[in-house]
Design a protein around this motif. Sequence first.
Motif, PDB file in Angstrom:
ATOM      1  N   ASP A   5      28.266  36.400  47.771  1.00 29.99           N
ATOM      2  CA  ASP A   5      27.980  37.788  47.416  1.00 29.99           C
ATOM      3  C   ASP A   5      29.283  38.547  47.196  1.00 29.99           C
ATOM      4  N   HIS A   6      30.236  38.341  48.082  1.00 26.95           N
ATOM      5  CA  HIS A   6      31.545  38.998  47.958  1.00 26.95           C
ATOM      6  C   HIS A   6      32.251  38.542  46.676  1.00 26.95           C
ATOM      7  N   GLN A   7      32.193  37.257  46.380  1.00 28.50           N
ATOM      8  CA  GLN A   7      32.837  36.740  45.174  1.00 28.50           C
ATOM      9  C   GLN A   7      32.207  37.350  43.921  1.00 28.50           C
ATOM     10  N   ILE A   8      30.890  37.502  43.931  1.00 26.94           N
ATOM     11  CA  ILE A   8      30.203  38.099  42.781  1.00 26.94           C
ATOM     12  C   ILE A   8      30.659  39.540  42.586  1.00 26.94           C
ATOM     13  N   VAL A   9      30.715  40.289  43.672  1.00 31.46           N
ATOM     14  CA  VAL A   9      31.153  41.686  43.590  1.00 31.46           C
ATOM     15  C   VAL A   9      32.570  41.765  43.040  1.00 31.46           C
ATOM     16  N   GLU A  10      33.447  40.906  43.532  1.00 28.76           N
ATOM     17  CA  GLU A  10      34.834  40.915  43.057  1.00 28.76           C
ATOM     18  C   GLU A  10      34.917  40.550  41.576  1.00 28.76           C
ATOM     19  N   GLN A  11      34.141  39.568  41.151  1.00 28.54           N
ATOM     20  CA  GLN A  11      34.129  39.176  39.736  1.00 28.54           C
ATOM     21  C   GLN A  11      33.653  40.333  38.862  1.00 28.54           C
ATOM     22  N   MET A  12      32.653  41.057  39.340  1.00 30.79           N
ATOM     23  CA  MET A  12      32.074  42.150  38.555  1.00 30.79           C
ATOM     24  C   MET A  12      33.039  43.341  38.431  1.00 30.79           C
ATOM     25  N   LYS A  13      33.964  43.466  39.364  1.00 31.72           N
ATOM     26  CA  LYS A  13      34.940  44.553  39.323  1.00 31.72           C
ATOM     27  C   LYS A  13      35.976  44.340  38.219  1.00 31.72           C
ATOM     28  N   SER A  14      36.184  43.110  37.866  1.00 33.38           N
ATOM     29  CA  SER A  14      37.212  42.773  36.880  1.00 33.38           C
ATOM     30  C   SER A  14      36.816  43.260  35.487  1.00 33.38           C
ATOM     31  N   PRO A  15      37.761  43.852  34.761  1.00 28.44           N
ATOM     32  CA  PRO A  15      37.443  44.296  33.396  1.00 28.44           C
ATOM     33  C   PRO A  15      37.139  43.119  32.464  1.00 28.44           C
ATOM     34  N   SER A  16      37.669  41.969  32.795  1.00 26.06           N
ATOM     35  CA  SER A  16      37.407  40.776  31.971  1.00 26.06           C
ATOM     36  C   SER A  16      36.474  39.830  32.725  1.00 26.06           C
ATOM     37  N   THR A  17      35.318  40.347  33.096  1.00 21.11           N
ATOM     38  CA  THR A  17      34.349  39.584  33.874  1.00 21.11           C
ATOM     39  C   THR A  17      33.907  38.339  33.120  1.00 21.11           C
ATOM     40  N   ASP A  18      33.966  37.217  33.808  1.00 16.84           N
ATOM     41  CA  ASP A  18      33.502  35.948  33.256  1.00 16.84           C
ATOM     42  C   ASP A  18      32.011  35.833  33.583  1.00 16.84           C
ATOM     43  N   THR A  19      31.172  36.151  32.614  1.00 17.26           N
ATOM     44  CA  THR A  19      29.734  36.196  32.865  1.00 17.26           C
ATOM     45  C   THR A  19      29.166  34.823  33.236  1.00 17.26           C
ATOM     46  N   LEU A  20      29.742  33.771  32.705  1.00 16.66           N
ATOM     47  CA  LEU A  20      29.284  32.427  33.046  1.00 16.66           C
ATOM     48  C   LEU A  20      29.598  32.127  34.515  1.00 16.66           C
ATOM     49  N   ALA A  21      30.775  32.505  34.970  1.00 21.90           N
ATOM     50  CA  ALA A  21      31.148  32.291  36.370  1.00 21.90           C
ATOM     51  C   ALA A  21      30.242  33.096  37.295  1.00 21.90           C
ATOM     52  N   VAL A  22      29.945  34.324  36.911  1.00 24.26           N
ATOM     53  CA  VAL A  22      29.068  35.173  37.721  1.00 24.26           C
ATOM     54  C   VAL A  22      27.668  34.567  37.781  1.00 24.26           C
ATOM     55  N   ALA A  23      27.169  34.097  36.657  1.00 26.92           N
ATOM     56  CA  ALA A  23      25.838  33.473  36.622  1.00 26.92           C
ATOM     57  C   ALA A  23      25.800  32.236  37.513  1.00 26.92           C
ATOM     58  N   THR A  24      26.859  31.451  37.490  1.00 29.55           N
ATOM     59  CA  THR A  24      26.933  30.256  38.332  1.00 29.55           C
ATOM     60  C   THR A  24      26.921  30.634  39.811  1.00 29.55           C
TER      61      THR A  24
END
Length: 56
Positions: free
Chosen positions: A18-37
Amino acid sequence: MATDARIRELDARHDKLDHQIVEQMKSPSTDTLAVATLKKQKLKLKEEIEALRRRQ
């Protein structure tokens, strides 16, 4: 007892994801594939936790 320990371990991994997802979403260059995984992994953990809790 072993089931309780396993549930705690899975809960900790679930929270970490959950924390990793939140951190990924904060990034302006969010990797949507990584978030989905990460979200799929989180869902799998949630399902495993629920299954273990039902067996208790």
